[in-house]
Design a protein around this motif. Structure first.
Motif, PDB file in Angstrom:
ATOM      1  N   HIS A 272     -39.214 122.845  20.725  1.00 44.93           N
ATOM      2  CA  HIS A 272     -40.625 123.271  20.643  1.00 44.93           C
ATOM      3  C   HIS A 272     -40.905 124.379  21.659  1.00 44.93           C
ATOM      4  O   HIS A 272     -40.362 124.367  22.768  1.00 44.93           O
TER       5      HIS A 272
ATOM      6  N   ASP B  41     -39.912 122.567  30.195  1.00 48.39           N
ATOM      7  CA  ASP B  41     -40.477 121.896  29.005  1.00 48.39           C
ATOM      8  C   ASP B  41     -41.364 122.881  28.259  1.00 48.39           C
ATOM      9  O   ASP B  41     -42.558 122.903  28.465  1.00 48.39           O
ATOM     10  N   ASN B  42     -40.866 123.768  27.415  1.00 49.17           N
ATOM     11  CA  ASN B  42     -39.516 123.625  26.938  1.00 49.17           C
ATOM     12  C   ASN B  42     -38.884 125.013  26.730  1.00 49.17           C
ATOM     13  O   ASN B  42     -38.200 125.256  25.758  1.00 49.17           O
TER      14      ASN B  42
ATOM     15  N   GLU C   6     -45.753 120.601  19.703  1.00 49.52           N
ATOM     16  CA  GLU C   6     -45.121 119.307  20.007  1.00 49.52           C
ATOM     17  C   GLU C   6     -45.966 118.549  21.026  1.00 49.52           C
ATOM     18  O   GLU C   6     -46.070 117.327  20.994  1.00 49.52           O
ATOM     19  N   ASP C   7     -46.537 119.328  21.964  1.00 47.51           N
ATOM     20  CA  ASP C   7     -47.322 118.698  23.018  1.00 47.51           C
ATOM     21  C   ASP C   7     -48.789 118.558  22.630  1.00 47.51           C
ATOM     22  O   ASP C   7     -49.662 118.422  23.484  1.00 47.51           O
TER      23      ASP C   7
ATOM     24  N   ASP D  48     -35.022 119.433  24.124  1.00 54.69           N
ATOM     25  CA  ASP D  48     -36.287 119.321  24.850  1.00 54.69           C
ATOM     26  C   ASP D  48     -35.921 118.653  26.169  1.00 54.69           C
ATOM     27  O   ASP D  48     -35.022 117.814  26.208  1.00 54.69           O
TER      28      ASP D  48
HETATM   29 ZN    ZN Z   1     -41.176 118.920  25.590  1.00 45.74          ZN
END
Ligand code: ZN
Length: 318
Positions: A134, A151-152, A183-184, A213
């Motif tokens: 991501h 991240d990331n 993703e977050d 990740d």
């Molecule tokens: Zn992540």
């Protein structure tokens, strides 16, 4: 009837019972284990392919990884909805478009996953081997400052390196390099969920999805890497253990020491084999401290090497 009769019966019955139980266990295992599952063996990889894969691993470049992470963290925040998020998608689309042999697309409508495809040479194969990471970032305390280096940015940099190196070779099966958005959080669904749902609806034949990740933070140089698999992807863990020593990558591998959400779960949910590798510790993630100085490019390179070795084997060099 009597003691003698019972003994004769049990002497006869016991082996029959044991054999019946064994037969049932074997039958149950055959039904439970998908055909591709099972510990791989070195002999399955022709020596020429081992040499070609080892050569590919040597091409993964720490300087390239560093430069990609630097460019991404420089966007201030890649939080979904922030300007830097849209800029990141354009930057990544451009990077992948500059690699010969790939076709690149935005996928998922507004969510803007960026997906590059290296078509397989075997036109009768519909098998897809997939790797992804991501590209969005998050900092709940200050969404406008989410550098997201470990991240990331690191995971994205690994995927770009695999795309650069693998696109110089020809494989029987199609390989897709996916960079997911959201993703977050921030969108109705994560980018990988949108993709995996469509893949399942269209019955795509995805042999493996490999997720990067939390893939490059190793402040004390422990080189401990966790492999997160489920029952359907246990065979990938076995393969990684084997390749870690076959290609002298040098990780101390742990298995399922971590249990966190990332994009591999979108594939698990649709019944596809998927694996994520995970660093030992999260520390700077989701803070403004997640900057390039926290990234171990050596760890990221080795993580990418392990992933590439598995993908190249599954995609089958032509
Ligand atoms: Zn992540």
């Amino acid at each position: 009837m009597d003691a003698n009769g019972t003994n004769v019966k049990s002497r006869f019955l016991l082996p029959v019972l044991v054999m019946a139980i064994c037969a049932m266990v074997v039958a149950a295992m055959v039904m439970l284990i998908p055909p591709r599952m099972g510990a791989p063996s070195n002999e399955d990889i022709p020596l020429g392919d081992q040499e070609a894969i080892a050569d590919m691993l040597s091409k993964i470049d720490e300087a390239e990884i560093h430069d990609t992470v630097f460019a991404l963290q420089d966007l201030a925040s890649r939080h979904y909805g922030e300007l830097g998020n849209a800029k990141a998608s354009e930057y990544l689309y451009g990077r992948l478009s500059n690699i010969d042999g790939l076709t690149v697309e935005y996928q998922g409508g507004d969510i803007r996953n960026v997906i590059a495809t290296l078509p397989g040479s075997n036109s009768s194969s519909s098998t897809i081997c997939m790797v992804g990471a991501h590209y969005d970032s998050v900092n709940d305390a200050d969404p406008a400052h989410a550098p997201g280096a470990t991240d990331n940015g690191g995971g994205v940099a690994i995927v770009l390196e695999l795309a650069r190196v693998m696109s110089q070779h020809t494989f029987e099966n199609t390989i897709q390099f996916a960079l997911w958005n959201a993703e977050d959080g921030g969108a109705d669904a994560r980018g990988s969920e949108v993709y995996a749902q469509q893949a399942a609806d269209n019955e795509l034949d995805i042999l493996l999805y490999l997720n990067f990740d939390s893939s490059c933070y190793d402040p004390d140089g422990h080189l401990v890497l966790d492999v997160m698999s489920d029952q359907r992807s246990q065979w990938v863990s076995d393969m990684m253990v084997q390749h870690n020593s076959l290609y002298a990558i040098g990780f101390t591998l742990t298995l399922n020491a971590h249990d966190c959400w990332s994009d591999h779960r979108a594939f698990w949910d649709q019944g596809y084999p998927a694996v994520m590798t995970h660093q030992e510790d999260h520390d700077p993630a989701h803070t403004s401290r997640d900057t390039i100085d926290k990234v171990s490019t050596l760890y990221a390179k080795k993580n990418g090497q392990l992933g590439l070795s598995v993908l190249a084997r599954l995609a089958q060099l032509s």
